[in-house]
Design an enzyme around this catalytic site. Structure first.
Site: not given
Ligand code: 9MR
Length: 384
Positions: A168, A212, A251, A281, A283
């Protein structure tokens, strides 16, 4: 957010979830046969890995464990390989969650996506505080990052299939650029991203190293982010930076619409650079009645949600270099969505009681067709 509703799963519900018998789920647990109609078995027919993010300590729950093992052939720790978790105090390490997931994956014949080495979020407090108060200089920060990447990648050397090295870095604006205000870029310059790939490659030369990000396959509507990431990747590869693949997070939100055609074209464009692709990822969220039950408030969303999952999978299927398709957690009770988007949920492929949703069936059907094609038509009468 963990397993809020899992303990409400009925015995009948579990049977439906697994789509198998108890004997078959025991087989999955022992790492042997998996059900032929599982997502992982169907995907295996075409050499695709189907994955999920996992919360390692939820594996204590048998129903969660059975689905994680029985349906998926690659796993990603949702949080447990992030710097904040693995080094909560400087020099003090906690690998318990990561080790647990790696052991589980190996026991069940699964590959692992390591996630993530270089990201502005979920950094340890000691690091961000030290940088903010000046006790950690930029030169020290760079050394600490080098050490972090080397330590973590070396620990799992030879056991991680894909690493999300950098996560990101691009802005959501049009045009999109590397974010100059990103924690890492603002302190160490944009070149730190290439260095992270070099350090990861030194520590494990055989791991596939991924960039990513989200909205990098047209999900932003303008394709601005995809254009920027594509141009940057081209530049990095020309400089010999060891990048092997692009992870499109996937997402989605039913309120915004989405073009599977654009996604396919963008994935194909990355592939034209010689890169592998992964949906990392996936969803699809929508508005729901409440965060506990997560029933969509608009009935049409129950059609849009699986449709968008299917469009993402089809885009991946259409591009040979797309080697894995990972959902970001498989049950709604475990999803990050209700905690981050007020009023939204229903984002995964199983409901809050771990019953498979239409999105599960959609993926299963797409994989089935991808594996064997539609059966040829029954011959009809002369000339017809
Ligand atoms: O799924 C993850 C969640 O449990 C955490 O609270 C969150 C913190 O930012 O991160 C989530 O996973 C992220 C991933 O690492 C990177 N892309 C976005 C995802 C959703 O926030």
């Amino acid at each position: 957010m963990r397993l809020r509703r899992l303990f409400a799963v009925s015995a009948a519900g579990v049977a439906v979830v697994l789509g198998t018998t108890v004997a078959a789920s025991a087989a999955a647990n022992s790492g042997s046969a998996v059900a032929p109609d599982s997502l992982r078995a169907l995907a295996a027919n075409i050499g695709l890995r189907i994955g999920t993010a996992v919360i390692p300590f939820d594996l204590d729950h048998p129903d969660y464990q059975a689905i994680a093992a029985g349906q998926f052939s690659v796993v990603t720790p949702g949080n447990e390989m992030k710097w904040q978790v693995v080094e909560p105090a400087q020099g003090t390490f906690d690998w318990s969650g990561a080790d647990r997931l790696v052991a589980f994956a190996e026991q069940h014949g699964q590959l692992i996506r390591g996630h993530t080495l270089l990201w502005h979020s979920q950094l340890p407090d000691w690091l961000t505080t030290g940088v903010a108060n000046g006790t950690i200089s930029n030169a020290q920060l760079r050394n600490l990052l080098h050490q972090h990447i080397t330590t973590e990648v070396s620990r799992y050397k030879g056991r991680i299939w894909q690493w999300d090295v950098a996560n990101e870095f691009f802005t959501d604006s049009n045009p999109s650029t590397i974010n100059p205000n990103d924690f890492w870029v603002s302190h160490l310059g944009a070149g730190i991203i290439a260095d992270a790939f070099r350090w990861a490659h030194q520590a494990d030369p055989h791991a596939l190293l991924f960039y990513n990000d989200y909205n990098i396959a047209g999900e932003d509507g303008t394709n601005a982010k995809s254009d920027a990431v594509f141009a940057w990747l081209k530049q990095m590869l020309a400089q010999g930076v060891p990048i092997n693949g692009v992870g499109d997070q996937g997402h989605l939100d039913t309120q915004y619409g989405f073009s599977g055609t654009q996604m396919t074209q963008d994935l194909q464009r990355y592939a034209s650079l010689g890169l592998k692709l992964a949906i990392t990822e996936a969803d699809v969220r929508t508005f729901v009645n409440n965060a506990t039950d997560q029933v969509p408030t608009d009935h049409l969303a129950t059609f849009a949600q699986p449709y968008e999952f299917g469009q993402m999978l089809k885009a991946c299927l259409a591009v040979r270099q797309c080697i894995s398709f990972t959902v970001w957690g498989f049950g709604d009770a475990d999803s990050w969505v209700p905690g981050f988007f007020t009023g939204e949920g229903y984002a995964t492929i199983y409901d809050v009681n771990l019953n498979p949703k239409p999105a599960y069936t959609e993926l299963q059907q797409d994989l089935r067709l991808a594996g064997s094609g539609a059966p040829h038509r029954v011959p009809s009468g002369a000339g017809r």
